[in-house]
Design an enzyme around this catalytic site. Sequence first.
Site, PDB file in Angstrom:
ATOM      1  N   HIS A 202     105.806  12.683   6.834  1.00 16.36           N
ATOM      2  CA  HIS A 202     105.606  14.136   7.020  1.00 16.36           C
ATOM      3  C   HIS A 202     106.228  15.391   6.415  1.00 16.36           C
ATOM      4  O   HIS A 202     106.616  16.067   7.278  1.00 16.36           O
ATOM      5  CB  HIS A 202     104.626  14.593   8.198  1.00 16.36           C
ATOM      6  CG  HIS A 202     103.339  13.673   8.392  1.00 16.36           C
ATOM      7  ND1 HIS A 202     102.720  13.944   9.437  1.00 16.36           N
ATOM      8  CD2 HIS A 202     102.491  12.975   8.142  1.00 16.36           C
ATOM      9  CE1 HIS A 202     101.526  13.551   9.810  1.00 16.36           C
ATOM     10  NE2 HIS A 202     101.647  12.567   8.970  1.00 16.36           N
TER      11      HIS A 202
ATOM     12  N   HIS B 188      92.069   8.755   3.004  1.00 16.42           N
ATOM     13  CA  HIS B 188      92.582  10.111   2.956  1.00 16.42           C
ATOM     14  C   HIS B 188      93.107  11.258   1.699  1.00 16.42           C
ATOM     15  O   HIS B 188      93.503   9.702   1.373  1.00 16.42           O
ATOM     16  CB  HIS B 188      92.744  11.363   4.651  1.00 16.42           C
ATOM     17  CG  HIS B 188      93.740  10.585   4.657  1.00 16.42           C
ATOM     18  ND1 HIS B 188      95.065  12.169   4.601  1.00 16.42           N
ATOM     19  CD2 HIS B 188      94.387   9.722   5.243  1.00 16.42           C
ATOM     20  CE1 HIS B 188      96.088  11.444   4.725  1.00 16.42           C
ATOM     21  NE2 HIS B 188      96.203  10.409   5.555  1.00 16.42           N
TER      22      HIS B 188
ATOM     23  N   ASP C  15     102.164   8.181   3.108  1.00 16.83           N
ATOM     24  CA  ASP C  15     101.016   8.577   3.753  1.00 16.83           C
ATOM     25  C   ASP C  15     100.278   9.524   3.296  1.00 16.83           C
ATOM     26  O   ASP C  15     100.986  10.987   3.395  1.00 16.83           O
ATOM     27  CB  ASP C  15     101.225   9.013   4.719  1.00 16.83           C
ATOM     28  CG  ASP C  15      99.959   9.756   5.650  1.00 16.83           C
ATOM     29  OD1 ASP C  15      99.190   9.901   5.765  1.00 16.83           O
ATOM     30  OD2 ASP C  15     100.552  10.408   7.084  1.00 16.83           O
TER      31      ASP C  15
ATOM     32  N   GLU D 173      91.930  15.128   6.588  1.00 12.96           N
ATOM     33  CA  GLU D 173      92.342  14.193   7.462  1.00 12.96           C
ATOM     34  C   GLU D 173      93.868  14.203   8.789  1.00 12.96           C
ATOM     35  O   GLU D 173      93.788  14.427   9.804  1.00 12.96           O
ATOM     36  CB  GLU D 173      92.406  12.576   6.597  1.00 12.96           C
ATOM     37  CG  GLU D 173      93.297  11.786   8.279  1.00 12.96           C
ATOM     38  CD  GLU D 173      94.797  11.500   8.942  1.00 12.96           C
ATOM     39  OE1 GLU D 173      94.800  10.877   9.228  1.00 12.96           O
ATOM     40  OE2 GLU D 173      95.370  12.156   7.545  1.00 12.96           O
TER      41      GLU D 173
END
Length: 773
Positions: A539, A374, A384, A421
Amino acid sequence: MLPPALAALLAAAAAAAAAAGAAGAAAPRDAASPAAALGAPAAALAAGPAAAHPPWGRARAIAAFERGVDRSRLRETLRNLTAVAHIAGSDADRAQAEAIQAEWAAAGLPNTHIKTYFPLLNRPVSRSLTLLAPERFEATLREPAVDGDDTSRDEEVVPTFLGYSPSGNVTAELVYANFGSPADFAALAARGIDVRGKIVLVRYGSAFRGLKVRAAELAGAAAVLIYSDPAEDGFVRGPVYPDGPWRPPLAVQRGSIQYPTFYAGDPLTPFVAATENATRLPQSESPSLPKIPALPISYGEAKPFLAALKGHGVASHTIANDWQGGLDIEYWTGPAGKAHLFIDNEFAVKPIWNTMAVIEGTSEPDRAIVIGSHRDAWVYGALDPSSSAAVVIEIGRVLGKMHKRGWRPDRTIVIATWDGEEYGLLGSTEWVEDHVEILNKTAVAYINLDGGVSGPNFEASASPSLANLVRKATKEVKDPQTGRRVYKRWNRRAGVDTPEGRVPRVQPLGFGSDYVAFLQHVGIASIDLHFTGDYGVYHSNYDSFNWMAKFGDPTWKYHEALTLIVGRVLLPLAHDRVLPIDFVPYVHELRTYAKDVAAALGGASMPVEWAGRLDASIDVFEKAARKLRKEADQLRRDDADEDDAVVDAVVGSGDGIDAGVSVLTVQGGSDDGLAGIVPQQHPKHPKHPKHPKHRAVNDKLGFGERGFIDMAGIPGREWYRHVVYAPGEWSGYGAEMFPAIHEAIRRGDSAGTDKIIASVAATLRRAAGMLAA
């Protein structure tokens, strides 16, 4: 009970699947070209397939690929991806999709295109959090700038919020509920602590965040605060960013709280693709959307809320030791204090963009391997997902260069950067649901990357049938730190004893990333690969290029190593005349899972002998798997004799290719790095004769995973169709093995458990029949 609208969609999907044979049966011998069926532009296909080029072998393709991988380009791709925040559905997100397509097309990758879907997304309009009593504290809900990290200076570039949280305006007492599991809420109830109407404070860890909200909702809570405790990824683990890799006090973990229990993908279009004009569930009827509001907060701003509970309810350590977190206060349960939470989230159906490319195969064009990562991030997403996206982009660029110079795979390769995603596996799931029939007929494997590099420790999760392929690939690539093979370091750290000796553990696949729809909805064998290390900025605003350059992979050598490993997984799948898939490792896993079932039956006072049906079916499966391995090995031995003549022809042509391709650690390259290994004109060499059994054996190997698909699905969550693996009902990220059986045991449904064990045993026998046919 399912909502009426969802039940209607499920019935329609089941009828369509039954009519079309969408999954769960052996693939037909012939199918349409994946390049056309999977959305490749018609204009790009007008010139016809590439059959005029002689087929390449695996060794030659790998040598060309490894010569073309460019470490400096991996670094620059990551820098470009992390230069701007690119949350799903944003202008920056779309611009990156278009830039990747342009780069791939310029490199020579054929059939590049962007596939757009229209899922439900949300964005925060405003939010606030205030502790009203015993003392007033106003949470900032912001992540302050960090010295040396330029991208952190825009504190509100993506506000701290949770995907799919409803809006809410709640004033209530606080209760601390540890990790927010059903067991944690039961422990509170057993001590007379009522969470109904309260704001529940839970910490990250142990299970997927959405399931914490679901458990709180079922317990009657009015709202949820989720914070990152330093015991999990903060100062308890080591120095915090920017001095170290761990989470600083005001870093916040964003994320989706969609409930993965029922299905992946767009919450309004289960079983069907979220096209612009798709039929959608009413938002209020989607079982995967939470009904109570939730906010993520940092441990620095959670501390005053936890302190307000001291002396009220019970001391957390009296429930269990793991209820006490890492902050320097004593954790109590409450209820106590009073807090006000306000969230105004705006929901809309918005576009997301998958960047795709399709390279048609030559000798088996109707068989396909899909590889993807993704691209969307909650903010900048250096680890990420950008570390893995950079690898997939580099793979596309190198294969494009090879394609421009005449290389063609034997089987079709589909390359993707998925969008959405982070909200719930949106882009990959919608694409799979859009192409479920052609994927069932053609796809033999899916390779996933997500969170590619945060340190030096290699880890893999995969279908057991692909485990040995991954292990072999790591034997052929050097570890940048030790200079030894990645396999050796991996086996020392994660080795397990199996009937075939001590080998590194390949984990089962749960819910965590874009492999879910491939494996658990369609039954396509899947792999997820990455290097891990100390990482505490997940995140947050601080998952940045600066973090990666300082802590994750300062030399970029592990990005290069991951790219080389993926190449040695992908290219054998695309080139080997006998697919490098083996179902014998499945037997050991199935026996382990059957023992777990027997233990669960005993714990629930149900007849343990019921597990004997599983054991008997596994015996049948083992015979079929070993017979298929013997067949495949014999074909490989036959092929090896033929390869000698081809190697002589290729090496003799002056290409300078070492057909054996010894273990390599490529030291970078350039756009022209392929020139010495990929000839402009192909040498004439003998075409590999195809043994008449190749196709039959490859169909068993490539489609054997389909045998584990039960089209009826798991009772109550029918989208998940794999009888061996599914996301845990209350863990989410982690896989549960034989999930329908364990769920029936937990319900205390004796008759239902007996019936499901019989059904799963029959499915295992059917899978064995597919391998033995």
